[in-house]
Design an enzyme around this catalytic site. Sequence first.
Site, PDB file in Angstrom:
ATOM      1  N   LYS A  46       0.765  -1.108   0.156  1.00 49.42           N
ATOM      2  CA  LYS A  46      -0.015   0.094   0.043  1.00 49.42           C
ATOM      3  C   LYS A  46       0.782   0.944  -0.047  1.00 49.42           C
ATOM      4  O   LYS A  46       0.284   2.293  -0.531  1.00 49.42           O
ATOM      5  CB  LYS A  46      -0.947  -0.050   1.186  1.00 49.42           C
ATOM      6  CG  LYS A  46      -1.940  -1.028   1.079  1.00 49.42           C
ATOM      7  CD  LYS A  46      -3.227  -1.018   1.989  1.00 49.42           C
ATOM      8  CE  LYS A  46      -2.806  -1.462   3.366  1.00 49.42           C
ATOM      9  NZ  LYS A  46      -3.872  -1.354   4.413  1.00 49.42           N
ATOM     10  N   ARG A  47       1.962   0.999   0.324  1.00 54.09           N
ATOM     11  CA  ARG A  47       2.825   2.159   0.590  1.00 54.09           C
ATOM     12  C   ARG A  47       3.376   2.579  -0.784  1.00 54.09           C
ATOM     13  O   ARG A  47       3.444   3.667  -1.330  1.00 54.09           O
ATOM     14  CB  ARG A  47       3.927   2.156   1.463  1.00 54.09           C
ATOM     15  CG  ARG A  47       3.969   2.628   2.762  1.00 54.09           C
ATOM     16  CD  ARG A  47       5.352   2.327   3.607  1.00 54.09           C
ATOM     17  NE  ARG A  47       5.678   0.706   3.534  1.00 54.09           N
ATOM     18  CZ  ARG A  47       6.619   0.541   3.197  1.00 54.09           C
ATOM     19  NH1 ARG A  47       7.506   1.410   2.316  1.00 54.09           N
ATOM     20  NH2 ARG A  47       6.922  -0.809   3.132  1.00 54.09           N
TER      21      ARG A  47
END
Length: 492
Positions: free
Chosen positions: A258-259
């Site tokens: 997700k980063r």
Amino acid sequence: MTASTAPRPVRLRVAPSPTGDPHVGTAYVSLFDLAFVRQQGGTFILRIEDTDQARFREDSEQQIFDTLHWLGLNWDEGPDIGGPFAPYRQSERLDRYTPYVDRLLESGHAYHCWCSTERLAEMREAQQKAKRPTGYDRLCVGKTRDERAALPGFSEIPVVRMLIPADFDTRFTDLIRGELNAPHPDDQVIVKADGFPTYHLAVVVDDFEMGITHVVRGEEWISSTPKHILLHQWLGMDLPAYAHMPLLRNPDKSKISKRKNPAARLTWFREQGYLPEALVNFLALLAYPPKEDGREVFTFEEFVADFDWAKVNPVGPIFDLDKLGWLNGHYIRSLDCDELAARIVGHLILTGVLDPAPPPAQIELIRAATPLIQERMQLLSESEGMLAFLLVSDGDLVVEDDARAQLKDDADGVLDTAIATLEGLPQWTATDIEAALRTALVEGLGIKPKFAFTPLRVGVTGRRISPPLFESMEILGRESSLTRLRSLRASL
Ligand code: GLU
């Protein structure tokens, strides 16, 4: 080690942790769970693993519910709808783990460990320096609290560890990968100093208590599975079957996170205007082959009918957004026009372009314009730009700079003639508008169609590129079309 062969009703679960925006992997695992469950007439369970207080996010659980529902990946038991094995939230099950820990301690399969974090860090550092395998050195094994307290590196509150046997056989069978072997594990902590169970204990107890027959999860858990199998065996529990799904990867082959990649967030797909059926088809294709005839577009029902763990490709698939865009365009084109219009309205409400309850006239305009844009869209979000001219008042229409730059010196004359022609047009239909303008501008003024119609497009839509011009003018109506053309003329 093999799974129990006793026939049990098929029960699968997905067990996301509510640590922020739901991860696309949660939908991916749920989809494969569901394909098998629906094929077998089993039960699909949503369990929320929320015992990691440090990473817990308040609204994350609701987002998990919303995004999975949006995708049509619905569960039969879960924290929101209950079920015979409630509660389905791990934080509400904390008192259930203690009896299992007591049994493991009594049978000698687990032990208390009072080593301080400082001691463990020093031990690890020394092992690394000496290039020895890292792992707990078992200082606490066989010692009472008082015996251990007499030694350095003692911490008042113990953790509980598994006593992993030296001859532990770490082989197991995976439904996707066949025979697997994981490295010999360290003495896994199963209860933390704060009294909370670790994932490894909680997952085993919860899967057992909920009658889970098949554990489907990401391949990052392969190395944990032998420990889980051992806990099942020590506690005399039926073993589930295991299927480790291939990790989703970025184009550079790294694990999708997700980063680093917005596409790891499930909410992102919704915001971008992907259709749930396209995303479901795409997620299936990531690890499942196309139909025998090479067809890549298939429904969930077709996926279910064909589903077989042995066909799942264990190689980590690359998350190819171009492919998803292509699939999405395909699904958009195959929707009925009214259905697509409803999806567009829903999308524009979601992204705040429309009010939550848009006026019926606005909805009608979108419905009328949908056939004009259906072939031109890959994402619902593209409708926003294409329909913007219909959703602003005449006074608020902004003529974009790149559109204005298209106007030639003769734009004033073109507009004057067009306005006069359109004012006197008996019928306001796309066909009549086009015929009259061709006669007046192309034949009358001798201007090539491309140049004749550009000032009209710019005036009516404010853009260089728009849906088909004459149809757009018909939908917008005579009054608004003329007001806009006059306003562009006045600005020249
Ligand atoms: N909470 C774990 C996860 O989010 C579940 C893993 C499992 O399914 O056992 O990956």
